[in-house]
Write an enzyme that holds these catalytic residues in place. Sequence first.
Site, mmCIF file in Angstrom:
data_model
loop_
_atom_site.group_PDB
_atom_site.id
_atom_site.type_symbol
_atom_site.label_atom_id
_atom_site.label_comp_id
_atom_site.label_asym_id
_atom_site.label_seq_id
_atom_site.Cartn_x
_atom_site.Cartn_y
_atom_site.Cartn_z
ATOM 1 N N ASN A 23 -5.295 12.563 0.316
ATOM 2 C CA ASN A 23 -4.398 11.725 1.134
ATOM 3 C C ASN A 23 -5.264 10.998 2.153
ATOM 4 O O ASN A 23 -6.489 11.199 2.205
ATOM 5 C CB ASN A 23 -3.302 12.562 1.811
ATOM 6 C CG ASN A 23 -2.210 11.691 2.414
ATOM 7 O OD1 ASN A 23 -1.716 10.768 1.752
ATOM 8 N ND2 ASN A 23 -1.838 11.940 3.659
ATOM 9 N N LYS A 24 -4.628 10.172 2.933
ATOM 10 C CA LYS A 24 -5.343 9.348 3.916
ATOM 11 C C LYS A 24 -6.351 10.151 4.718
ATOM 12 O O LYS A 24 -6.077 11.284 5.125
ATOM 13 C CB LYS A 24 -4.300 8.696 4.831
ATOM 14 C CG LYS A 24 -4.814 7.834 5.942
ATOM 15 C CD LYS A 24 -5.756 6.743 5.474
ATOM 16 C CE LYS A 24 -5.166 5.866 4.388
ATOM 17 N NZ LYS A 24 -6.179 5.000 3.730
ATOM 18 N N GLN A 53 -2.264 3.014 9.938
ATOM 19 C CA GLN A 53 -0.979 3.026 9.208
ATOM 20 C C GLN A 53 0.094 3.815 9.963
ATOM 21 O O GLN A 53 1.277 3.504 9.878
ATOM 22 C CB GLN A 53 -1.166 3.628 7.804
ATOM 23 C CG GLN A 53 -1.881 2.731 6.813
ATOM 24 C CD GLN A 53 -3.369 2.956 6.814
ATOM 25 O OE1 GLN A 53 -3.953 3.375 7.806
ATOM 26 N NE2 GLN A 53 -4.018 2.658 5.689
ATOM 27 N N ARG A 59 0.839 -1.190 0.000
ATOM 28 C CA ARG A 59 0.000 0.000 0.000
ATOM 29 C C ARG A 59 0.876 1.243 0.000
ATOM 30 O O ARG A 59 2.096 1.156 0.135
ATOM 31 C CB ARG A 59 -1.042 0.024 1.137
ATOM 32 C CG ARG A 59 -0.668 -0.561 2.429
ATOM 33 C CD ARG A 59 0.313 0.168 3.290
ATOM 34 N NE ARG A 59 0.058 1.581 3.383
ATOM 35 C CZ ARG A 59 0.972 2.484 3.587
ATOM 36 N NH1 ARG A 59 2.257 2.123 3.714
ATOM 37 N NH2 ARG A 59 0.686 3.747 3.657
ATOM 38 N N GLY A 60 0.194 2.407 -0.174
ATOM 39 C CA GLY A 60 0.941 3.642 -0.384
ATOM 40 C C GLY A 60 1.054 3.835 -1.890
ATOM 41 O O GLY A 60 1.358 2.892 -2.630
ATOM 42 N N ALA A 61 0.807 5.074 -2.329
ATOM 43 C CA ALA A 61 0.637 5.315 -3.762
ATOM 44 C C ALA A 61 1.811 4.830 -4.639
ATOM 45 O O ALA A 61 1.593 4.074 -5.593
ATOM 46 C CB ALA A 61 0.369 6.811 -3.975
ATOM 47 N N ARG A 111 -7.850 -0.449 -6.600
ATOM 48 C CA ARG A 111 -8.071 0.721 -5.738
ATOM 49 C C ARG A 111 -8.167 1.966 -6.632
ATOM 50 O O ARG A 111 -7.387 2.105 -7.574
ATOM 51 C CB ARG A 111 -6.912 0.907 -4.721
ATOM 52 C CG ARG A 111 -6.785 -0.250 -3.733
ATOM 53 C CD ARG A 111 -5.804 0.074 -2.613
ATOM 54 N NE ARG A 111 -6.376 1.000 -1.634
ATOM 55 C CZ ARG A 111 -5.677 1.561 -0.657
ATOM 56 N NH1 ARG A 111 -4.374 1.333 -0.551
ATOM 57 N NH2 ARG A 111 -6.262 2.370 0.206
ATOM 58 N N ASP A 136 -1.955 10.774 -2.467
ATOM 59 C CA ASP A 136 -2.357 9.769 -3.452
ATOM 60 C C ASP A 136 -2.643 10.390 -4.809
ATOM 61 O O ASP A 136 -2.565 9.730 -5.830
ATOM 62 C CB ASP A 136 -3.577 8.989 -2.955
ATOM 63 C CG ASP A 136 -3.161 8.105 -1.799
ATOM 64 O OD1 ASP A 136 -3.109 8.610 -0.656
ATOM 65 O OD2 ASP A 136 -2.834 6.931 -2.049
#
Length: 367
Positions: free
Chosen positions: A266-267, A215, A55-57, A98, A256
Amino acid sequence: MKQTTEPVKTIEWVILPAGGTCRIIDQTLLPTELRYIDIDDAEAMWEAIKMLRVRGAPAIGIAAAFGVYLGVRHSPAATIDAFIADVNRVAAYLATSRPTAVNLFWALDRVKQLVNTEAGLRIEDQAPAQSKIQNLKSKILNESIHMIAEDNAVCRAIGQHTVALINDGDGWLTHCNAGGLATAQWGTALAGFYMAAEQGKQVHVFADETRPLLQGARLTAWELQRAGIPVTLITDNMAAMVMSQGKVKGVIVGTDRVAANGDFANKIGTLGVSILAKEFGIPVYVAAPTSSIDMSLASGDLIPIEERKPDEVTHGFGRQTGPDGVGVFNPAFDVTPARYVTAFITEHGIAHAPFLNTLPKVMKAAP
Ligand code: MRU
Protein backbone atom coordinates in the site's frame (compact mmCIF):
# COMPACT_ATOMS: atom_id res chain seq x y z
CA MET A 1 -27.79 12.92 12.12
CA LYS A 2 -27.54 10.94 8.89
CA GLN A 3 -25.29 12.32 6.16
CA THR A 4 -26.77 12.28 2.70
CA THR A 5 -23.99 13.59 0.47
CA GLU A 6 -22.90 10.73 -1.77
CA PRO A 7 -19.25 10.58 -2.80
CA VAL A 8 -18.48 12.01 -6.24
CA LYS A 9 -18.22 9.73 -9.26
CA THR A 10 -14.53 9.31 -10.04
CA ILE A 11 -14.88 7.83 -13.51
CA GLU A 12 -17.79 7.66 -15.94
CA TRP A 13 -18.60 6.96 -19.57
CA VAL A 14 -20.34 9.98 -21.05
CA ILE A 15 -22.05 10.29 -24.42
CA LEU A 16 -21.40 13.61 -26.15
CA PRO A 17 -22.61 14.74 -29.61
CA ALA A 18 -19.10 13.97 -30.91
CA GLY A 19 -19.16 10.45 -29.43
CA GLY A 20 -18.45 8.68 -26.15
CA THR A 21 -15.72 9.81 -23.78
CA CYS A 22 -14.28 8.64 -20.48
CA ARG A 23 -14.76 11.40 -17.92
CA ILE A 24 -12.55 11.43 -14.84
CA ILE A 25 -11.84 13.82 -12.01
CA ASP A 26 -8.36 15.29 -12.40
CA GLN A 27 -7.22 14.41 -8.88
CA THR A 28 -3.97 16.36 -9.18
CA LEU A 29 -6.04 19.55 -8.81
CA LEU A 30 -7.79 18.60 -5.56
CA PRO A 31 -8.51 19.88 -2.97
CA THR A 32 -8.74 23.35 -4.46
CA GLU A 33 -10.44 22.52 -7.75
CA LEU A 34 -12.94 19.80 -8.72
CA ARG A 35 -12.37 19.55 -12.45
CA TYR A 36 -13.54 16.79 -14.77
CA ILE A 37 -11.49 15.96 -17.83
CA ASP A 38 -12.47 13.88 -20.84
CA ILE A 39 -10.10 11.14 -21.94
CA ASP A 40 -10.43 10.19 -25.60
CA ASP A 41 -7.49 7.97 -26.47
CA ALA A 42 -5.20 5.35 -24.92
CA GLU A 43 -2.25 7.74 -24.76
CA ALA A 44 -4.22 10.27 -22.71
CA MET A 45 -5.39 7.45 -20.42
CA TRP A 46 -1.81 6.23 -19.96
CA GLU A 47 -0.76 9.77 -19.03
CA ALA A 48 -3.72 10.20 -16.66
CA ILE A 49 -2.80 6.99 -14.82
CA LYS A 50 0.93 7.76 -14.74
CA MET A 51 0.42 11.31 -13.48
CA LEU A 52 -2.16 10.20 -10.85
CA ARG A 53 -5.01 12.20 -12.40
CA VAL A 54 -6.86 8.94 -11.85
CA ARG A 55 -5.36 6.86 -9.07
CA GLY A 56 -6.06 4.23 -6.45
CA ALA A 57 -5.96 0.57 -7.39
CA PRO A 58 -9.62 -0.09 -8.32
CA ALA A 59 -9.97 3.19 -10.21
CA ILE A 60 -6.89 2.61 -12.35
CA GLY A 61 -8.18 -0.88 -13.19
CA ILE A 62 -11.42 0.58 -14.53
CA ALA A 63 -9.52 3.38 -16.27
CA ALA A 64 -7.25 0.85 -17.99
CA ALA A 65 -10.26 -1.11 -19.30
CA PHE A 66 -11.68 2.09 -20.82
CA GLY A 67 -8.17 2.83 -22.10
CA VAL A 68 -8.22 -0.39 -24.13
CA TYR A 69 -11.56 0.55 -25.66
CA LEU A 70 -10.32 4.06 -26.49
CA GLY A 71 -7.20 2.56 -28.05
CA VAL A 72 -9.07 0.19 -30.37
CA ARG A 73 -12.36 1.93 -31.05
CA HIS A 74 -11.04 3.30 -34.36
CA SER A 75 -8.96 0.20 -35.14
CA PRO A 76 -8.87 -0.36 -38.90
CA ALA A 77 -8.25 -4.12 -38.42
CA ALA A 78 -9.79 -6.12 -41.27
CA THR A 79 -9.63 -9.52 -39.57
CA ILE A 80 -10.45 -10.80 -36.09
CA ASP A 81 -6.83 -11.83 -35.59
CA ALA A 82 -5.60 -8.34 -36.46
CA PHE A 83 -8.13 -6.86 -34.05
CA ILE A 84 -7.05 -9.17 -31.23
CA ALA A 85 -3.44 -8.14 -31.93
CA ASP A 86 -4.52 -4.49 -31.60
CA VAL A 87 -6.23 -5.19 -28.27
CA ASN A 88 -3.13 -6.97 -26.96
CA ARG A 89 -0.86 -4.15 -28.13
CA VAL A 90 -2.94 -1.43 -26.43
CA ALA A 91 -3.26 -3.51 -23.25
CA ALA A 92 0.52 -4.09 -23.15
CA TYR A 93 1.07 -0.35 -23.55
CA LEU A 94 -1.34 0.56 -20.72
CA ALA A 95 0.29 -2.08 -18.51
CA THR A 96 3.48 0.04 -18.55
CA SER A 97 1.77 2.99 -16.81
CA ARG A 98 2.14 1.83 -13.19
CA PRO A 99 3.50 -1.48 -11.84
CA THR A 100 2.22 -2.04 -8.30
CA ALA A 101 -1.59 -2.14 -8.25
CA VAL A 102 -2.58 -5.58 -9.50
CA ASN A 103 -6.05 -4.26 -10.40
CA LEU A 104 -4.53 -2.67 -13.50
CA PHE A 105 -3.35 -6.05 -14.80
CA TRP A 106 -6.49 -7.78 -13.55
CA ALA A 107 -8.66 -5.43 -15.61
CA LEU A 108 -6.47 -5.66 -18.71
CA ASP A 109 -6.46 -9.47 -18.52
CA ARG A 110 -10.21 -9.48 -18.10
CA VAL A 111 -10.68 -7.40 -21.27
CA LYS A 112 -8.23 -9.56 -23.24
CA GLN A 113 -9.96 -12.72 -22.07
CA LEU A 114 -13.37 -11.34 -22.99
CA VAL A 115 -12.19 -10.53 -26.51
CA ASN A 116 -10.62 -13.95 -26.95
CA THR A 117 -13.71 -15.74 -25.69
CA GLU A 118 -16.12 -13.66 -27.75
CA ALA A 119 -13.97 -14.02 -30.87
CA GLY A 120 -13.79 -17.79 -30.33
CA LEU A 121 -17.55 -18.09 -29.91
CA ARG A 122 -18.10 -16.49 -33.28
CA ILE A 123 -15.62 -18.55 -35.22
CA GLU A 124 -18.34 -20.46 -37.15
CA ASP A 125 -20.41 -17.33 -37.56
CA GLN A 126 -20.99 -16.26 -41.19
CA ALA A 127 -21.14 -12.54 -40.36
CA PRO A 128 -18.52 -10.38 -42.11
CA ALA A 129 -15.36 -9.66 -40.10
CA GLN A 130 -16.18 -5.95 -39.90
CA SER A 131 -19.45 -6.50 -38.07
CA LYS A 132 -17.82 -9.03 -35.73
CA ILE A 133 -15.10 -6.51 -34.92
CA GLN A 134 -17.71 -3.85 -34.30
CA ASN A 135 -19.41 -6.24 -31.92
CA LEU A 136 -16.13 -6.91 -30.09
CA LYS A 137 -15.56 -3.18 -29.67
CA SER A 138 -19.03 -2.83 -28.11
CA LYS A 139 -18.30 -5.75 -25.79
CA ILE A 140 -15.13 -4.06 -24.50
CA LEU A 141 -16.98 -0.81 -23.87
CA ASN A 142 -19.85 -2.59 -22.12
CA GLU A 143 -17.43 -4.55 -19.95
CA SER A 144 -15.68 -1.32 -18.91
CA ILE A 145 -18.99 0.33 -18.05
CA HIS A 146 -20.03 -2.80 -16.17
CA MET A 147 -16.82 -2.61 -14.10
CA ILE A 148 -18.11 0.66 -12.60
CA ALA A 149 -21.35 -0.93 -11.36
CA GLU A 150 -19.43 -3.96 -10.16
CA ASP A 151 -16.93 -1.78 -8.28
CA ASN A 152 -19.78 0.08 -6.59
CA ALA A 153 -21.27 -3.22 -5.42
CA VAL A 154 -17.87 -4.51 -4.22
CA CYS A 155 -17.15 -1.32 -2.29
CA ARG A 156 -20.60 -1.27 -0.71
CA ALA A 157 -20.12 -4.90 0.37
CA ILE A 158 -16.72 -4.06 1.90
CA GLY A 159 -18.41 -1.13 3.64
CA GLN A 160 -21.10 -3.42 5.07
CA HIS A 161 -18.46 -5.70 6.60
CA THR A 162 -16.47 -2.73 7.89
CA VAL A 163 -19.31 -0.84 9.51
CA ALA A 164 -19.97 -3.79 11.81
CA LEU A 165 -16.49 -3.16 13.29
CA ILE A 166 -17.14 0.53 13.95
CA ASN A 167 -18.68 1.59 17.23
CA ASP A 168 -20.53 4.85 17.76
CA GLY A 169 -18.07 7.52 18.84
CA ASP A 170 -14.95 5.68 17.62
CA GLY A 171 -11.88 7.36 16.19
CA TRP A 172 -10.18 5.58 13.28
CA LEU A 173 -6.99 6.34 11.40
CA THR A 174 -6.37 5.92 7.69
CA HIS A 175 -3.38 6.45 5.44
CA CYS A 176 -3.37 7.70 1.84
CA ASN A 177 -6.70 7.68 0.02
CA ALA A 178 -8.65 4.47 -0.36
CA GLY A 179 -11.89 6.37 -0.62
CA GLY A 180 -14.39 7.10 -3.32
CA LEU A 181 -11.69 8.86 -5.33
CA ALA A 182 -9.63 5.65 -5.45
CA THR A 183 -12.56 3.64 -6.83
CA ALA A 184 -15.59 4.36 -8.99
CA GLN A 185 -17.44 6.08 -6.14
CA TRP A 186 -17.60 4.49 -2.67
CA GLY A 187 -14.06 3.57 -1.73
CA THR A 188 -12.75 0.51 0.04
CA ALA A 189 -11.21 1.66 3.34
CA LEU A 190 -13.56 4.65 3.56
CA ALA A 191 -16.74 2.80 2.54
CA GLY A 192 -17.39 1.75 6.15
CA PHE A 193 -17.27 5.40 7.24
CA TYR A 194 -19.84 6.39 4.60
CA MET A 195 -22.07 3.58 5.78
CA ALA A 196 -21.56 4.44 9.43
CA ALA A 197 -22.76 7.96 8.60
CA GLU A 198 -25.76 6.53 6.72
CA GLN A 199 -26.63 4.55 9.84
CA GLY A 200 -26.25 7.58 12.08
CA LYS A 201 -23.08 6.27 13.78
CA GLN A 202 -20.62 8.97 14.75
CA VAL A 203 -17.07 8.21 13.66
CA HIS A 204 -14.07 10.51 13.71
CA VAL A 205 -11.40 9.87 11.10
CA PHE A 206 -7.74 10.83 11.46
CA ALA A 207 -6.23 11.21 7.98
CA ASP A 208 -2.46 10.95 7.59
CA GLU A 209 -1.37 13.58 5.10
CA THR A 210 0.67 10.96 3.16
CA ARG A 211 3.90 12.45 1.92
CA PRO A 212 5.13 12.99 -0.72
CA LEU A 213 2.00 13.43 -2.84
CA LEU A 214 -0.42 14.17 0.01
CA GLN A 215 -3.27 11.87 -0.98
CA GLY A 216 -4.47 11.88 2.63
CA ALA A 217 -4.49 15.66 2.91
CA ARG A 218 -5.64 16.52 -0.60
CA LEU A 219 -8.09 13.66 -1.21
CA THR A 220 -9.17 11.80 1.95
CA ALA A 221 -9.67 14.96 3.99
CA TRP A 222 -11.48 16.55 1.03
CA GLU A 223 -13.91 13.75 0.37
CA LEU A 224 -14.74 13.06 4.04
CA GLN A 225 -15.23 16.74 4.78
CA ARG A 226 -17.44 17.06 1.72
CA ALA A 227 -19.57 14.17 3.00
CA GLY A 228 -19.90 15.73 6.43
CA ILE A 229 -17.84 13.04 8.17
CA PRO A 230 -15.66 14.47 10.97
CA VAL A 231 -12.03 14.30 9.84
CA THR A 232 -8.83 15.55 11.42
CA LEU A 233 -5.79 15.95 9.22
CA ILE A 234 -2.41 15.05 10.73
CA THR A 235 1.06 14.92 9.27
CA ASP A 236 2.50 11.43 8.92
CA ASN A 237 4.81 11.84 11.89
CA MET A 238 1.88 12.55 14.22
CA ALA A 239 0.31 9.08 13.98
CA ALA A 240 2.28 7.71 16.95
CA MET A 241 1.19 10.61 19.15
CA VAL A 242 -2.45 10.20 18.15
CA MET A 243 -2.30 6.46 18.89
CA SER A 244 -0.48 6.96 22.18
CA GLN A 245 -3.27 9.27 23.33
CA GLY A 246 -5.89 6.58 22.69
CA LYS A 247 -7.62 8.64 20.01
CA VAL A 248 -8.05 5.77 17.54
CA LYS A 249 -9.71 2.39 17.98
CA GLY A 250 -8.67 1.01 14.63
CA VAL A 251 -6.56 1.59 11.53
CA ILE A 252 -8.03 0.89 8.11
CA VAL A 253 -6.12 1.19 4.86
CA GLY A 254 -6.52 0.09 1.27
CA THR A 255 -4.13 -2.01 -0.73
CA ASP A 256 -2.62 -2.17 -4.18
CA ARG A 257 -1.76 -5.84 -4.02
CA VAL A 258 -2.06 -8.62 -1.46
CA ALA A 259 0.24 -11.65 -1.79
CA ALA A 260 -0.99 -15.19 -1.05
CA ASN A 261 0.58 -15.17 2.42
CA GLY A 262 -1.13 -11.93 3.47
CA ASP A 263 1.77 -9.51 2.97
CA PHE A 264 0.35 -6.43 1.27
CA ALA A 265 1.53 -3.38 -0.64
CA ASN A 266 0.00 0.00 0.00
CA LYS A 267 1.03 3.63 -0.13
CA ILE A 268 4.46 4.39 1.28
CA GLY A 269 4.15 4.87 5.03
CA THR A 270 1.60 2.10 5.59
CA LEU A 271 4.33 -0.18 6.98
CA GLY A 272 5.26 2.37 9.64
CA VAL A 273 1.63 2.96 10.59
CA SER A 274 1.06 -0.81 10.92
CA ILE A 275 4.11 -1.29 13.13
CA LEU A 276 2.99 1.59 15.34
CA ALA A 277 -0.52 0.19 15.62
CA LYS A 278 0.84 -3.15 16.80
CA GLU A 279 2.90 -1.38 19.47
CA PHE A 280 -0.23 0.37 20.73
CA GLY A 281 -2.47 -2.72 20.46
CA ILE A 282 -4.65 -1.16 17.75
CA PRO A 283 -6.09 -3.48 15.08
CA VAL A 284 -5.06 -2.95 11.45
CA TYR A 285 -7.71 -3.74 8.84
CA VAL A 286 -6.95 -3.85 5.15
CA ALA A 287 -9.89 -3.21 2.84
CA ALA A 288 -9.12 -5.49 -0.08
CA PRO A 289 -11.41 -6.21 -3.00
CA THR A 290 -10.58 -9.66 -4.39
CA SER A 291 -9.37 -7.88 -7.55
CA SER A 292 -6.45 -6.63 -5.41
CA ILE A 293 -5.45 -10.10 -4.20
CA ASP A 294 -2.70 -11.71 -6.27
CA MET A 295 -2.57 -15.39 -5.41
CA SER A 296 0.22 -15.88 -7.98
CA LEU A 297 2.71 -14.18 -5.62
CA ALA A 298 3.79 -16.26 -2.62
CA SER A 299 4.92 -13.29 -0.56
CA GLY A 300 5.17 -9.52 -0.49
CA ASP A 301 8.83 -9.34 -1.52
CA LEU A 302 7.71 -10.34 -5.04
CA ILE A 303 5.40 -7.32 -5.42
CA PRO A 304 6.89 -4.80 -7.88
CA ILE A 305 7.26 -1.45 -6.16
CA GLU A 306 6.96 1.71 -8.23
CA GLU A 307 9.65 4.33 -7.77
CA ARG A 308 8.71 7.83 -8.79
CA LYS A 309 10.63 10.96 -9.76
CA PRO A 310 12.86 12.70 -7.18
CA ASP A 311 11.15 16.05 -7.66
CA GLU A 312 8.04 14.72 -5.89
CA VAL A 313 10.23 14.78 -2.77
CA THR A 314 12.38 17.81 -3.44
CA HIS A 315 9.60 20.07 -4.78
CA GLY A 316 6.66 18.89 -2.74
CA PHE A 317 4.78 22.00 -1.74
CA GLY A 318 5.02 24.19 -4.82
CA ARG A 319 8.53 25.21 -3.81
CA GLN A 320 11.94 23.63 -3.55
CA THR A 321 12.24 21.65 -0.32
CA GLY A 322 15.62 19.96 -0.84
CA PRO A 323 19.02 21.17 -2.06
CA ASP A 324 19.83 20.99 -5.77
CA GLY A 325 21.25 17.63 -6.78
CA VAL A 326 20.54 15.82 -3.50
CA GLY A 327 20.08 12.06 -3.73
CA VAL A 328 16.45 10.96 -3.32
CA PHE A 329 14.74 7.61 -2.71
CA ASN A 330 11.07 7.80 -3.68
CA PRO A 331 9.25 4.46 -3.53
CA ALA A 332 5.51 5.01 -4.00
CA PHE A 333 4.54 1.94 -1.94
CA ASP A 334 5.83 -0.27 0.84
CA VAL A 335 5.04 -3.83 1.82
CA THR A 336 3.58 -4.63 5.23
CA PRO A 337 4.21 -8.18 6.44
CA ALA A 338 1.12 -10.25 7.17
CA ARG A 339 1.93 -10.41 10.89
CA TYR A 340 0.81 -6.79 11.28
CA VAL A 341 -2.58 -7.41 9.66
CA THR A 342 -5.60 -8.04 11.87
CA ALA A 343 -7.81 -8.96 8.92
CA PHE A 344 -8.51 -8.33 5.24
CA ILE A 345 -12.00 -7.02 4.58
CA THR A 346 -13.10 -8.26 1.18
CA GLU A 347 -16.44 -8.07 -0.60
CA HIS A 348 -16.92 -11.75 0.27
CA GLY A 349 -16.26 -11.41 3.96
CA ILE A 350 -13.46 -10.89 6.47
CA ALA A 351 -10.30 -13.02 6.28
CA HIS A 352 -8.30 -13.46 9.48
CA ALA A 353 -4.94 -15.22 9.87
CA PRO A 354 -3.78 -17.78 8.86
CA PHE A 355 -4.13 -16.03 5.50
CA LEU A 356 -2.75 -18.99 3.55
CA ASN A 357 -6.00 -20.72 4.53
CA THR A 358 -8.48 -17.85 4.52
CA LEU A 359 -7.49 -15.88 1.39
CA PRO A 360 -8.16 -18.86 -0.93
CA LYS A 361 -11.66 -19.08 0.58
CA VAL A 362 -12.56 -15.48 -0.25
CA MET A 363 -10.97 -15.89 -3.70
CA LYS A 364 -13.12 -18.95 -4.33
CA ALA A 365 -16.21 -16.88 -3.68
CA ALA A 366 -15.13 -14.43 -6.43
CA PRO A 367 -16.54 -15.13 -9.92
O1 MRU B 1 -0.31 6.25 -5.67
P1 MRU B 1 -1.77 6.09 -5.42
O2 MRU B 1 -2.43 7.35 -4.99
O3 MRU B 1 -2.48 5.42 -6.57
O4 MRU B 1 -1.84 5.08 -4.19
C1 MRU B 1 -3.10 4.64 -3.75
C2 MRU B 1 -3.03 3.73 -2.58
O5 MRU B 1 -1.99 3.37 -2.09
C3 MRU B 1 -4.35 3.19 -2.09
O6 MRU B 1 -4.33 3.02 -0.72
C4 MRU B 1 -4.61 1.85 -2.79
O7 MRU B 1 -4.50 1.97 -4.18
C5 MRU B 1 -5.94 1.31 -2.45
S1 MRU B 1 -7.25 2.25 -3.20
C6 MRU B 1 -8.72 1.55 -2.77
